[in-house]
Design a protein around this motif. Structure first.
Motif, PDB file in Angstrom:
ATOM      1  N   LEU A  10      -8.384   2.686  10.384  1.00  0.00           N
ATOM      2  CA  LEU A  10      -7.816   4.019  10.155  1.00  0.00           C
ATOM      3  C   LEU A  10      -8.492   5.064  11.049  1.00  0.00           C
ATOM      4  N   GLN A  11      -9.790   5.008  11.135  1.00  0.00           N
ATOM      5  CA  GLN A  11     -10.504   5.972  11.984  1.00  0.00           C
ATOM      6  C   GLN A  11     -10.107   5.802  13.443  1.00  0.00           C
ATOM      7  N   HIS A  12      -9.949   4.569  13.870  1.00  0.00           N
ATOM      8  CA  HIS A  12      -9.493   4.305  15.239  1.00  0.00           C
ATOM      9  C   HIS A  12      -8.089   4.863  15.440  1.00  0.00           C
ATOM     10  N   ALA A  13      -7.200   4.633  14.455  1.00  0.00           N
ATOM     11  CA  ALA A  13      -5.821   5.110  14.572  1.00  0.00           C
ATOM     12  C   ALA A  13      -5.775   6.634  14.635  1.00  0.00           C
ATOM     13  N   TRP A  33      -3.774  10.258  -5.421  1.00  0.00           N
ATOM     14  CA  TRP A  33      -5.220  10.127  -5.255  1.00  0.00           C
ATOM     15  C   TRP A  33      -5.813   9.077  -6.191  1.00  0.00           C
ATOM     16  N   ARG A  34      -5.142   8.846  -7.310  1.00  0.00           N
ATOM     17  CA  ARG A  34      -5.660   7.893  -8.297  1.00  0.00           C
ATOM     18  C   ARG A  34      -5.023   6.512  -8.182  1.00  0.00           C
ATOM     19  N   ASP A  35      -4.200   6.326  -7.183  1.00  0.00           N
ATOM     20  CA  ASP A  35      -3.559   5.033  -6.980  1.00  0.00           C
ATOM     21  C   ASP A  35      -4.525   4.121  -6.212  1.00  0.00           C
ATOM     22  N   PRO A  36      -4.930   2.986  -6.780  1.00  0.00           N
ATOM     23  CA  PRO A  36      -5.866   2.102  -6.069  1.00  0.00           C
ATOM     24  C   PRO A  36      -5.284   1.509  -4.796  1.00  0.00           C
ATOM     25  N   ASN A  37      -3.970   1.648  -4.605  1.00  0.00           N
ATOM     26  CA  ASN A  37      -3.321   1.135  -3.402  1.00  0.00           C
ATOM     27  C   ASN A  37      -3.146   2.211  -2.322  1.00  0.00           C
ATOM     28  N   LEU A  38      -3.762   3.370  -2.519  1.00  0.00           N
ATOM     29  CA  LEU A  38      -3.659   4.423  -1.506  1.00  0.00           C
ATOM     30  C   LEU A  38      -4.453   4.015  -0.269  1.00  0.00           C
ATOM     31  N   VAL A  39      -3.754   3.748   0.817  1.00  0.00           N
ATOM     32  CA  VAL A  39      -4.440   3.375   2.050  1.00  0.00           C
ATOM     33  C   VAL A  39      -4.800   4.598   2.884  1.00  0.00           C
ATOM     34  N   LEU A  65       0.825  -1.194   0.000  1.00  0.00           N
ATOM     35  CA  LEU A  65       0.000   0.000   0.000  1.00  0.00           C
ATOM     36  C   LEU A  65       0.869   1.259   0.000  1.00  0.00           C
ATOM     37  N   VAL A  66       0.243   2.406  -0.246  1.00  0.00           N
ATOM     38  CA  VAL A  66       0.950   3.689  -0.221  1.00  0.00           C
ATOM     39  C   VAL A  66       0.189   4.663   0.658  1.00  0.00           C
ATOM     40  N   ALA A  67       0.904   5.652   1.178  1.00  0.00           N
ATOM     41  CA  ALA A  67       0.299   6.662   2.056  1.00  0.00           C
ATOM     42  C   ALA A  67       0.933   8.014   1.766  1.00  0.00           C
ATOM     43  N   SER A  68       0.163   9.063   1.993  1.00  0.00           N
ATOM     44  CA  SER A  68       0.652  10.423   1.728  1.00  0.00           C
ATOM     45  C   SER A  68       0.001  11.406   2.685  1.00  0.00           C
ATOM     46  N   LEU A  69       0.780  12.387   3.107  1.00  0.00           N
ATOM     47  CA  LEU A  69       0.241  13.541   3.842  1.00  0.00           C
ATOM     48  C   LEU A  69       0.755  14.809   3.173  1.00  0.00           C
ATOM     49  N   GLY A  70       0.635  14.851   1.858  1.00  0.00           N
ATOM     50  CA  GLY A  70       1.286  15.886   1.073  1.00  0.00           C
ATOM     51  C   GLY A  70       0.592  17.221   1.001  1.00  0.00           C
ATOM     52  N   MET A  71      -0.630  17.342   1.521  1.00  0.00           N
ATOM     53  CA  MET A  71      -1.333  18.613   1.391  1.00  0.00           C
ATOM     54  C   MET A  71      -0.787  19.675   2.340  1.00  0.00           C
ATOM     55  N   PRO A 113     -10.293  16.609   3.562  1.00  0.00           N
ATOM     56  CA  PRO A 113     -10.596  15.316   4.184  1.00  0.00           C
ATOM     57  C   PRO A 113      -9.428  14.332   4.117  1.00  0.00           C
ATOM     58  N   PHE A 114      -9.340  13.501   5.136  1.00  0.00           N
ATOM     59  CA  PHE A 114      -8.497  12.327   5.063  1.00  0.00           C
ATOM     60  C   PHE A 114      -9.254  11.286   4.240  1.00  0.00           C
ATOM     61  N   VAL A 115      -8.541  10.637   3.332  1.00  0.00           N
ATOM     62  CA  VAL A 115      -9.192   9.760   2.362  1.00  0.00           C
ATOM     63  C   VAL A 115      -8.435   8.448   2.224  1.00  0.00           C
ATOM     64  N   THR A 116      -9.097   7.514   1.569  1.00  0.00           N
ATOM     65  CA  THR A 116      -8.480   6.245   1.205  1.00  0.00           C
ATOM     66  C   THR A 116      -9.072   5.807  -0.130  1.00  0.00           C
ATOM     67  N   SER A 117      -8.407   4.898  -0.795  1.00  0.00           N
ATOM     68  CA  SER A 117      -8.871   4.410  -2.093  1.00  0.00           C
ATOM     69  C   SER A 117     -10.253   3.783  -1.994  1.00  0.00           C
ATOM     70  N   ALA A 118     -10.981   3.824  -3.099  1.00  0.00           N
ATOM     71  CA  ALA A 118     -12.269   3.138  -3.168  1.00  0.00           C
ATOM     72  C   ALA A 118     -12.115   1.635  -2.988  1.00  0.00           C
ATOM     73  N   GLU A 119     -10.894   1.134  -3.182  1.00  0.00           N
ATOM     74  CA  GLU A 119     -10.629  -0.299  -3.029  1.00  0.00           C
ATOM     75  C   GLU A 119     -10.445  -0.711  -1.571  1.00  0.00           C
ATOM     76  N   THR A 120     -10.285   0.235  -0.675  1.00  0.00           N
ATOM     77  CA  THR A 120      -9.999  -0.076   0.727  1.00  0.00           C
ATOM     78  C   THR A 120     -11.215  -0.689   1.413  1.00  0.00           C
ATOM     79  N   SER A 121     -10.980  -1.742   2.167  1.00  0.00           N
ATOM     80  CA  SER A 121     -12.076  -2.458   2.841  1.00  0.00           C
ATOM     81  C   SER A 121     -12.622  -1.658   4.015  1.00  0.00           C
ATOM     82  N   ILE A 122     -13.844  -1.991   4.404  1.00  0.00           N
ATOM     83  CA  ILE A 122     -14.465  -1.322   5.544  1.00  0.00           C
ATOM     84  C   ILE A 122     -13.683  -1.608   6.816  1.00  0.00           C
ATOM     85  N   GLU A 123     -13.094  -2.804   6.916  1.00  0.00           N
ATOM     86  CA  GLU A 123     -12.302  -3.134   8.100  1.00  0.00           C
ATOM     87  C   GLU A 123     -11.100  -2.211   8.224  1.00  0.00           C
TER      88      GLU A 123
END
Length: 272
Positions: free
Chosen positions: A220-223, A53-59, A4-10, A205-215
């Motif tokens: 993420l929200q807990h973290a 933002w367009r990477d399906p692996n964006l967690v 997966l990939v992550a970013s806080l670039g804004m 907003p903090f976001v994640t890919s549309a591919e990311t599971s609800i779990e």
């Protein structure tokens, strides 16, 4: 296993990068404890946020709200909105605004005096740089053209620099970004003054890919809730201006669309 990939670039000014790194490391530890696999150790700073933002692996990432309501091809899920509290900018909820800045010595007194001048935007799909700018001008525009010219600079910092240098006369700058520049690059902002403030809208907003599971979203929200109260991260949150989060979804961004529609009703559909 998918990496997966992550970013806080804004909001990642060079002075803020160590704080973002420590915040992310804390999130990683929590995600791994909760069994989330493939979480990257480090933030991706090698690619533009638009590509991430367009990477399906964006967690995990942070996105501008306007593209999320204006671009149907952007497949992201909203998971939370941050609350910011910074010198010169405070909010008790997950909203922020733009500051419209100009040179302090240009002789103009009010926003209407900037008719037929030169404006800067960072990006045509920026909420703070364009949409909130348009929303601020729409009630006074009177026609569908307000400025003599509008140039695209590519970033809020570049818009600040162009205004300070006299290349343009006015720009709308994300209030969190501007507070950061005032704090860490005071020489850059010293020639400027705030002419007006825009209406409020949801924070980025903090976001994640549309591919990311609800779990994973729940983890993420807990973290995020955990890092917002971790006493070991107090200084890092202060560096970033983070005061808290509220969980959210795409519906939370409806006020951004409402501001766009209001500008259209005023007869000012485009910033120009």
């Amino acid at each position: 296993m998918t990496r997966l990939v992550a970013s806080l670039g804004m909001y990642d000014h060079p002075t803020q990068q160590p704080a973002n790194d420590r915040i992310w490391s804390a999130i990683v530890r929590i995600l791994r404890i909760r069994g989330i696999e493939g979480v990257p150790d480090v933030l991706d700073r090698g690619r533009h946020v638009h590509d991430l933002w367009r990477d399906p692996n964006l967690v995990f990432g942070q996105a501008c709200g306007y593209p999320l309501i204006a671009d149907d091809s952007l497949a992201l899920q909203v998971i939370a909105l941050p609350i910011y509290n910074m010198p010169g900018f405070t909010s008790s909820d997950a909203t922020h605004a733009s500051v419209l800045v100009a040179r302090a010595n240009d002789g103009r007194r009010s926003l209407v005096d900037y008719r037929d001048t030169r404006a800067a935007i960072n990006d045509p799909q920026s909420n703070t740089g364009m949409n909130l700018f348009r929303a601020t001008l729409a009630p006074i525009a009177e026609t569908n053209v307000f400025f003599a010219s509008v140039v695209q600079t590519g970033s809020h910092r570049a818009s600040v620099a162009a205004t300070a240098a006299g290349d343009v006369d006015i720009a709308a700058i994300d209030a969190v970004t501007y507070a950061t520049l005032v704090r860490h690059e005071p020489d850059l902002t010293a020639p400027l003054r705030i002419v007006a403030r825009s209406p409020a809208s949801p924070t980025l907003p903090f976001v994640t890919s549309a591919e990311t599971s609800i779990e994973t979203i729940v983890a993420l929200q807990h973290a995020l809730q955990q890092v917002m109260t971790d006493p070991r991260l107090t200084d890092d949150r202060a560096m970033l201006g983070l005061a808290g989060i509220v969980t959210a979804n795409a519906d939370t961004l409806a006020p951004i669309r409402a501001l766009e529609r209001t500008a259209i009703r005023f007869g000012y559909p485009d910033l120009r």
